[in-house]
Scaffold this active site. Structure first.
Site, short mmCIF file in Angstrom:
data_model
loop_
_atom_site.label_atom_id
_atom_site.label_comp_id
_atom_site.label_asym_id
_atom_site.label_seq_id
_atom_site.Cartn_x
_atom_site.Cartn_y
_atom_site.Cartn_z
N CYS A 143 -7.56 1.52 -17.47
CA CYS A 143 -8.46 2.00 -16.41
C CYS A 143 -9.59 0.99 -16.18
O CYS A 143 -9.97 0.73 -15.03
CB CYS A 143 -9.10 3.33 -16.77
N ASP A 144 -10.16 0.45 -17.24
CA ASP A 144 -11.41 -0.30 -17.13
C ASP A 144 -11.28 -1.80 -17.39
O ASP A 144 -12.24 -2.55 -17.18
CB ASP A 144 -12.44 0.28 -18.12
N CYS A 165 -10.20 3.52 -22.37
CA CYS A 165 -8.99 3.30 -21.58
C CYS A 165 -8.96 1.88 -21.03
O CYS A 165 -9.61 1.58 -20.02
CB CYS A 165 -8.92 4.33 -20.44
#
Ligand code: NAP
Length: 303
Positions: free
Chosen positions: A133-134, A130
């Site tokens: 997200c990261d 992701c």
């Protein structure tokens, strides 16, 4: 007793709840992970009709808000199966049961893994599924994105805004994803395509340090120093727990056509979890509507 029990709170499931509630039915959405589903990790959605550009998380939060304001109930539940008791279907979850007149399976799909050495061990330590997200953890660093679909291309574009260098590693020299994004990436100085290549191994002690790449072009292996690798090689269904209730195809997708009707009366399938050609946000939303209206018809005919 619910009229419609919806398993999965992604675009298909939440659209089904909106249609169910608007048809005067009592609905509940059961979600085991994150409400919003796959699209929450999409940095920018540009192909939903009527919305020129929106982040995936904003899109899904709006959907959830709309369903809840219409009266849909929600619960965080990992569903373990469905039991048919004739006039009602019972959704079984961790220690709890939800009796429903009809059920809509909208379980979506989950990330496919590459299956290369150290992928699992270094997940969360440089291996990610992701980018939104990261991605921020890799500001100013060199990273790789693996895959050639829309997700990989969007991830590469997103990461190119923060990372020093973004390598896009794809096993063919043609992309499955949108050409418009490929063109934008080609113009970016910090993006490099590595085509006809696959990742053989991820190397790193505590965190990702480099990749071993197999080039089909040269027939040789080479090392690529990166701190992060974002794997976007497609999606697979996770419908094993429903295999007693509905028929699945050889790849695990729920057998259902455009009418969203499964092999089991009163159980419908909507969105990416069912057998279909086009898995898009628009088709997931369309399925949610079709399945909810089919469920309403089923309830009317069976009550
Ligand atoms: P996808 O379209 O299935 O693409 C997966 C990519 O990974 C393909 O390029 C595939 O290569 C490659 N691949 C598969 N297995 C591999 C392996 N073992 N090793 C190396 N490469 C591998 O998946 P996706 O990009 O996640 O998209 C899924 C669906 O969501 C698609 O329908 C897509 O259009 C949609 N989507 C929509 C949006 C949006 O903004 N609306 C955003 C993201 C995704 P090949 O091409 O060679 O098969």
């Amino acid at each position: 007793m619910y009229d419609i029990g919806i398993i999965g709170g992604g675009t298909a499931g939440m659209t089904a709840a909106i249609y169910g509630q608007r048809a005067g039915k009592k609905t509940i959405i059961l979600e085991g992970g994150v409400f919003g589903g796959q699209i929450t990790s999409s940095p920018n959605v540009e192909n939903y009709p009527g919305i020129a550009s929106v982040s995936g998380s904003e899109f899904s939060m709006n959907l959830l808000d709309q369903a809840v304001k219409l009266g849909a109930e929600t619960a965080m539940e990992q569903v373990t199966g469905i039991r048919d008791e004739g006039d009602r279907k019972v959704i079984e979850a961790s220690g709890k049961e939800y009796p429903c007149r009809s059920v809509i399976l909208a379980t979506g799909v989950t990330h496919r893994h590459l299956g290369v050495p150290n992928e699992e061990r270094l997940t969360g330590a440089g291996v990610s599924y992701c980018a939104t997200c990261d991605g921020m953890f890799f500001r100013g660093r060199d990273v790789a994105v693996v895959g050639g679909g829309s997700t990989a291309l969007q991830d590469a574009e997103f990461l190119s805004n923060y990372c020093r260098k973004v390598y896009v590693i794809h096993r063919r020299d043609e992309f499955r994803g949108e050409n418009s994004i490929v063109k934008r990436l080609e113009e970016k100085e910090n993006v490099e395509f590595i085509l006809r290549a696959t990742v053989k191994e991820i190397i790193g002690d505590q965190a990702v340090e480099r990749l071993i790449i197999n080039s089909k072009k040269t027939g040789k292996e080479f090392k690529l120093d990166v701190s992060g690798v974002f794997i976007a090689v497609g999606q697979i269904p996770k419908n094993e727990v429903f295999s007693d209730a509905v028929k699945l195809d050889a790849n695990g997708f729920i057998l259902a056509a455009e009418d969203c009707v499964t092999s089991h009366p009163g159980i419908f399938a909507a969105g990416d979890c069912r057998t279909k050609e086009v898995r898009q946000l628009t088709t997931a939303a369309a399925d949610g509507a079709v399945a909810a209206l089919a469920a309403c018809k089923y309830i009317g005919e069976n009550s």
